[in-house]
Design a protein around this motif. Structure first.
Motif, PDB file in Angstrom:
ATOM      1  N   ALA A   1       5.551  -5.396  -7.719  1.00  0.00           N
ATOM      2  CA  ALA A   1       5.233  -5.329  -9.152  1.00  0.00           C
ATOM      3  C   ALA A   1       6.110  -4.303  -9.871  1.00  0.00           C
ATOM      4  CB  ALA A   1       3.759  -4.967  -9.326  1.00  0.00           C
ATOM      5  N   ASN A   2       7.116  -3.774  -9.171  1.00  0.00           N
ATOM      6  CA  ASN A   2       8.033  -2.767  -9.717  1.00  0.00           C
ATOM      7  C   ASN A   2       7.306  -1.497 -10.160  1.00  0.00           C
ATOM      8  OD1 ASN A   2      10.438  -4.277  -9.362  1.00  0.00           O
ATOM      9  ND2 ASN A   2       9.880  -5.496 -11.153  1.00  0.00           N
ATOM     10  N   LEU A   3       6.282  -1.105  -9.398  1.00  0.00           N
ATOM     11  CA  LEU A   3       5.553   0.128  -9.661  1.00  0.00           C
ATOM     12  C   LEU A   3       5.824   1.122  -8.542  1.00  0.00           C
ATOM     13  CD1 LEU A   3       2.113  -1.293 -10.827  1.00  0.00           C
ATOM     14  CD2 LEU A   3       3.899  -0.300 -12.254  1.00  0.00           C
ATOM     15  N   SER A   4       5.714   2.382  -8.871  1.00  0.00           N
ATOM     16  CA  SER A   4       5.955   3.448  -7.900  1.00  0.00           C
ATOM     17  C   SER A   4       4.899   3.428  -6.798  1.00  0.00           C
ATOM     18  CB  SER A   4       5.928   4.803  -8.605  1.00  0.00           C
ATOM     19  OG  SER A   4       5.965   5.843  -7.660  1.00  0.00           O
ATOM     20  N   THR A   5       5.337   3.714  -5.601  1.00  0.00           N
ATOM     21  CA  THR A   5       4.417   3.842  -4.467  1.00  0.00           C
ATOM     22  C   THR A   5       4.170   5.315  -4.139  1.00  0.00           C
ATOM     23  OG1 THR A   5       6.226   3.704  -2.871  1.00  0.00           O
ATOM     24  CG2 THR A   5       5.150   1.638  -3.490  1.00  0.00           C
ATOM     25  N   GLU A   6       4.759   6.193  -4.919  1.00  0.00           N
ATOM     26  CA  GLU A   6       4.589   7.628  -4.706  1.00  0.00           C
ATOM     27  C   GLU A   6       3.111   7.994  -4.819  1.00  0.00           C
ATOM     28  OE1 GLU A   6       5.689  11.783  -6.956  1.00  0.00           O
ATOM     29  OE2 GLU A   6       6.966  10.045  -7.297  1.00  0.00           O
ATOM     30  N   GLY A   7       2.617   8.734  -3.850  1.00  0.00           N
ATOM     31  CA  GLY A   7       1.244   9.214  -3.885  1.00  0.00           C
ATOM     32  C   GLY A   7       0.214   8.301  -3.268  1.00  0.00           C
ATOM     33  N   VAL A   8       0.594   7.086  -2.877  1.00  0.00           N
ATOM     34  CA  VAL A   8      -0.372   6.169  -2.283  1.00  0.00           C
ATOM     35  C   VAL A   8      -0.918   6.760  -0.988  1.00  0.00           C
ATOM     36  CG1 VAL A   8      -0.754   3.882  -1.276  1.00  0.00           C
ATOM     37  CG2 VAL A   8       0.614   4.109  -3.356  1.00  0.00           C
ATOM     38  N   LYS A   9      -0.039   7.197  -0.121  1.00  0.00           N
ATOM     39  CA  LYS A   9      -0.463   7.725   1.177  1.00  0.00           C
ATOM     40  C   LYS A   9      -1.403   8.919   1.003  1.00  0.00           C
ATOM     41  CE  LYS A   9       1.348   9.605   5.501  1.00  0.00           C
ATOM     42  NZ  LYS A   9       2.557   9.999   6.222  1.00  0.00           N
ATOM     43  N   GLU A  10      -1.044   9.835   0.112  1.00  0.00           N
ATOM     44  CA  GLU A  10      -1.822  11.053  -0.080  1.00  0.00           C
ATOM     45  C   GLU A  10      -3.172  10.801  -0.751  1.00  0.00           C
ATOM     46  OE1 GLU A  10       2.478  11.819   0.103  1.00  0.00           O
ATOM     47  OE2 GLU A  10       1.285  10.563  -1.224  1.00  0.00           O
ATOM     48  N   ASN A  11      -3.271   9.732  -1.520  1.00  0.00           N
ATOM     49  CA  ASN A  11      -4.485   9.475  -2.302  1.00  0.00           C
ATOM     50  C   ASN A  11      -5.162   8.155  -1.950  1.00  0.00           C
ATOM     51  OD1 ASN A  11      -4.364  11.836  -4.105  1.00  0.00           O
ATOM     52  ND2 ASN A  11      -2.456  10.899  -4.785  1.00  0.00           N
ATOM     53  N   ILE A  12      -4.945   7.655  -0.755  1.00  0.00           N
ATOM     54  CA  ILE A  12      -5.451   6.337  -0.374  1.00  0.00           C
ATOM     55  C   ILE A  12      -6.964   6.223  -0.589  1.00  0.00           C
ATOM     56  CG2 ILE A  12      -5.767   6.814   2.090  1.00  0.00           C
ATOM     57  CD1 ILE A  12      -4.316   3.549   0.655  1.00  0.00           C
ATOM     58  N   GLU A  13      -7.709   7.313  -0.417  1.00  0.00           N
ATOM     59  CA  GLU A  13      -9.158   7.261  -0.594  1.00  0.00           C
ATOM     60  C   GLU A  13      -9.561   7.158  -2.064  1.00  0.00           C
ATOM     61  OE1 GLU A  13      -8.054  11.561  -0.829  1.00  0.00           O
ATOM     62  OE2 GLU A  13      -7.501   9.956   0.520  1.00  0.00           O
ATOM     63  N   HIS A  14      -8.584   7.215  -2.965  1.00  0.00           N
ATOM     64  CA  HIS A  14      -8.815   7.062  -4.399  1.00  0.00           C
ATOM     65  C   HIS A  14      -8.274   5.724  -4.916  1.00  0.00           C
ATOM     66  CE1 HIS A  14      -9.354  11.417  -3.998  1.00  0.00           C
ATOM     67  NE2 HIS A  14     -10.100  11.316  -5.074  1.00  0.00           N
ATOM     68  N   PHE A  15      -8.051   4.778  -4.015  1.00  0.00           N
ATOM     69  CA  PHE A  15      -7.563   3.454  -4.396  1.00  0.00           C
ATOM     70  C   PHE A  15      -8.630   2.407  -4.149  1.00  0.00           C
ATOM     71  CE2 PHE A  15      -3.487   5.370  -4.635  1.00  0.00           C
ATOM     72  CZ  PHE A  15      -2.669   4.503  -5.342  1.00  0.00           C
ATOM     73  N   LEU A  16      -8.645   1.423  -5.014  1.00  0.00           N
ATOM     74  CA  LEU A  16      -9.487   0.242  -4.840  1.00  0.00           C
ATOM     75  C   LEU A  16      -8.585  -0.969  -4.733  1.00  0.00           C
ATOM     76  CD1 LEU A  16     -12.207   0.772  -7.594  1.00  0.00           C
ATOM     77  CD2 LEU A  16     -12.467   1.123  -5.140  1.00  0.00           C
ATOM     78  N   ILE A  17      -9.032  -1.931  -3.953  1.00  0.00           N
ATOM     79  CA  ILE A  17      -8.307  -3.194  -3.873  1.00  0.00           C
ATOM     80  C   ILE A  17      -9.283  -4.334  -4.102  1.00  0.00           C
ATOM     81  CG2 ILE A  17      -6.490  -2.316  -2.380  1.00  0.00           C
ATOM     82  CD1 ILE A  17      -7.820  -3.645  -0.028  1.00  0.00           C
ATOM     83  N   ALA A  18      -8.773  -5.379  -4.690  1.00  0.00           N
ATOM     84  CA  ALA A  18      -9.523  -6.623  -4.846  1.00  0.00           C
ATOM     85  C   ALA A  18      -8.834  -7.649  -3.961  1.00  0.00           C
ATOM     86  CB  ALA A  18      -9.524  -7.074  -6.299  1.00  0.00           C
ATOM     87  N   GLU A  19      -9.635  -8.344  -3.197  1.00  0.00           N
ATOM     88  CA  GLU A  19      -9.108  -9.378  -2.311  1.00  0.00           C
ATOM     89  C   GLU A  19      -9.631 -10.735  -2.753  1.00  0.00           C
ATOM     90  OE1 GLU A  19      -8.889  -6.962   1.888  1.00  0.00           O
ATOM     91  OE2 GLU A  19     -10.857  -7.639   1.204  1.00  0.00           O
ATOM     92  N   ASN A  20      -8.823 -11.755  -2.505  1.00  0.00           N
ATOM     93  CA  ASN A  20      -9.284 -13.110  -2.791  1.00  0.00           C
ATOM     94  C   ASN A  20     -10.174 -13.580  -1.636  1.00  0.00           C
ATOM     95  OD1 ASN A  20      -7.591 -13.957  -0.697  1.00  0.00           O
ATOM     96  ND2 ASN A  20      -6.013 -14.751  -2.074  1.00  0.00           N
ATOM     97  N   GLN A  21     -10.650 -14.809  -1.707  1.00  0.00           N
ATOM     98  CA  GLN A  21     -11.573 -15.319  -0.685  1.00  0.00           C
ATOM     99  C   GLN A  21     -10.934 -15.374   0.697  1.00  0.00           C
ATOM    100  OE1 GLN A  21     -13.005 -18.994  -2.356  1.00  0.00           O
ATOM    101  NE2 GLN A  21     -14.611 -17.932  -3.504  1.00  0.00           N
TER     102      GLN A  21
END
Length: 144
Positions: free
Chosen positions: A20-40
């Motif tokens: 999506a051309n977005l930065s991945t910086e900080g994902v590893k350090e803040n993974i517990e502050h991320f939400l994901i939506a999954e399809n069926q």
């Protein structure tokens, strides 16, 4: 299904954000502050993250696939508000350069805020500092 991200989701999230051309910086350090939506089928359909900065959070990395229906955005944001409260955050900020997105964010309870009124906590973030320097960025906030 919307759920909290786990460590093993990191690579999928980073790949999804990169596509999506977005930065991945900080994902590893803040993974517990991320939400994901999954399809069926269990495939990643949307992601949103919070960069915690003391009692302030900076919403980041909102991305969704074409199969993620925008009618599901309110549910995704309700979950991110819940996560922010659970993590002890008091206010959430977001930045956008999309005029058309401002109305949606206001409908979700965010209010426009002028840069001089923005919490100094955003200065703690490299990304926050970068956003504050962009003149075309509009900031919105929501007390949670």
């Amino acid at each position: 299904m919307i759920r909290c991200a786990k460590r093993e989701d990191r690579e999928f999230i980073e790949r999804f954000l990169a596509e999506a051309n977005l930065s991945t910086e900080g994902v590893k350090e803040n993974i517990e502050h991320f939400l994901i939506a999954e399809n069926q089928a269990g495939k990643l359909a949307a992601v949103i993250g919070i960069e915690p900065l003391k009692e302030t959070g900076l919403l980041r990395s909102l991305a969704f696939s074409p199969e993620f229906h925008t009618r599901n955005l309110p549910a995704l944001f309700e979950q991110v508000f819940f996560l922010a409260r659970e993590k002890g955050l008091k206010i959430l900020y977001l930045a956008t350069n999309s005029e058309s997105a401002i109305g949606l964010f206001q409908w979700l309870g965010f209010e426009s805020v002028r840069k001089p009124s923005i919490s100094a906590d955003l200065e703690l973030s490299t990304h926050g500092k970068h956003l504050l320097g962009i003149t075309s960025c509009e900031f919105l906030c929501k007390r949670i």
